[in-house]
Scaffold this active site. Structure first.
Site, PDB file in Angstrom:
ATOM      1  N   TYR A 187      16.321  -3.032  81.802  1.00 43.08           N
ATOM      2  CA  TYR A 187      17.490  -2.245  82.187  1.00 43.08           C
ATOM      3  C   TYR A 187      18.542  -3.152  82.829  1.00 43.08           C
ATOM      4  CZ  TYR A 187      14.202   1.664  81.652  1.00 43.08           C
ATOM      5  OH  TYR A 187      13.267   2.553  81.181  1.00 43.08           O
TER       6      TYR A 187
ATOM      7  N   HIS B 162       6.006  -1.993  78.069  1.00 40.79           N
ATOM      8  CA  HIS B 162       7.241  -1.341  77.655  1.00 40.79           C
ATOM      9  C   HIS B 162       7.512  -1.544  76.162  1.00 40.79           C
ATOM     10  CE1 HIS B 162      11.741  -0.627  78.908  1.00 40.79           C
ATOM     11  NE2 HIS B 162      11.191   0.423  78.338  1.00 40.79           N
TER      12      HIS B 162
END
Length: 333
Positions: A61, A145
């Protein structure tokens, strides 16, 4: 503010407990638009003021920007009072001379590059860098992830490395985070997973996870954290051009979302409140993480989660064919 309709729940058998509503921190990494430092800090401050005590972030992010901003916002708060999750699988490195940053949806990010790394040393280095950016000694939950295209590495090195961190007490709960529920179902069936973060596949518009992932989680005692409850925007504002899974919504889905909104309006319930509550009808769901780019959005999500939703609304959605009759409903019991 009224008490939320659900209390904290344990993730699997890990001992980690999360409140039902968490803050998804991708927007803090400048997802699609740049936030000022003050805006980012305001989002976290508002979440804390509203009682939010679960924060989910990732190196991906904003190439570490989300973690850095979240760490600064949480500085001075008792670490024992909130739950924190981050992710591994993408290690960050400085840019090489002449190399350009690949934003991947994030703008105005630090000059770093992502490297897929599922090795033991890479996962440990990724976590250590995250802890430094967050300014904490430990996180509670670590997810591998977006591993759908890297399953061989996951089975050979990635998950064993994460399980080792859990066995050593460095991390308390481990799991996977992605939007491919079928892949998550396979991983849960095969591995000792505490929790999965599944985005966009268990919503008012999408039942895929109910058919593949959720039954396996219920059988294995694995908890589910739900992301993408608004399906990237369609369930937040079903107007022409609204996005669904980050692309313009197909006409059929847009029509269905508008019909959902009409039923909700009849009962005086915002569509967003129904979308936020719906996933909790399944017993495997422990929490939902919802992103926000402004303090106002943060406060709105917290208020929506406490809205009274009459059982008749859910039964009406089923009667009108907007929810399948076999789906579990978040009834007031």
């Amino acid at each position: 503010m009224r008490r939320p309709p659900y209390g904290p729940r344990e993730l699997g058998r890990s001992g980690v407990r999360v409140p039902p509503l968490g803050l998804g921190c991708a927007p803090l990494g400048n997802l699609y638009r740049a936030l000022t430092e003050e805006q980012a800090q305001g989002v976290v401050r508002t979440a804390l003021a509203a009682g939010a005590r679960y924060f989910d972030t990732a190196p991906h992010y904003g190439l570490g920007l989300s973690e850095e901003r979240l760490g600064r916002a949480l500085r001075g708060h008792d670490r024992a009072t909130y739950t924190l999750s981050t992710k591994v699988g993408r290690r960050l490195r400085p840019l090489a001379p002449g190399e350009q940053t690949a934003g991947e949806g994030f703008v105005d990010t630090p000059a770093r590059a992502r490297v897929r790394d599922f090795t033991r040393d890479g996962i440990r280095a990724t976590l250590e860098a995250s802890l430094e950016r967050l300014g904490v000694d430990a996180v509670d939950i670590v997810y591998l992830h977006d591993v759908e295209d890297h399953l061989r590495e996951v089975y050979e090195t990635g998950f064993p490395a994460l399980a080792e961190l859990r066995a050593q007490g460095i991390v308390r709960a481990i799991g996977f985070g992605m939007n491919h529920s079928g892949v998550l179902a396979r991983l849960v069936a095969d591995l000792d997973v505490d929790v999965v973060l599944c985005a966009g596949r268990w919503t008012l518009l999408e039942r895929t996870a109910f058919d593949d992932l959720l039954p396996v989680c219920a059988r294995r005692g694995t908890s589910v954290v739900v992301g993408g409850v608004y399906n990237s925007g369609l369930l937040a504002d079903p107007s022409p051009g609204a996005p669904y899974d980050y692309a313009p919504a197909p006409a059929g889905l847009l029509d269905r979302a508008r019909r959902l909104a009409a039923v909700c309006e009849r009962f005086g319930v915002p569509l967003k409140a129904a979308a936020l509550r719906f996933p909790f009808g399944h017993r495997a769901v422990a929490a939902a993480v919802v992103g926000a780019a402004t303090p106002r959005e943060t406060a709105e999500n917290a208020a929506l989660f406490t809205r009274d939703i009459p059982d008749e609304l859910w039964h009406t959605l089923v009667a009108r064919g907007l929810l399948d009759p076999d789906l579990p409903l978040p009834l007031n019991e």
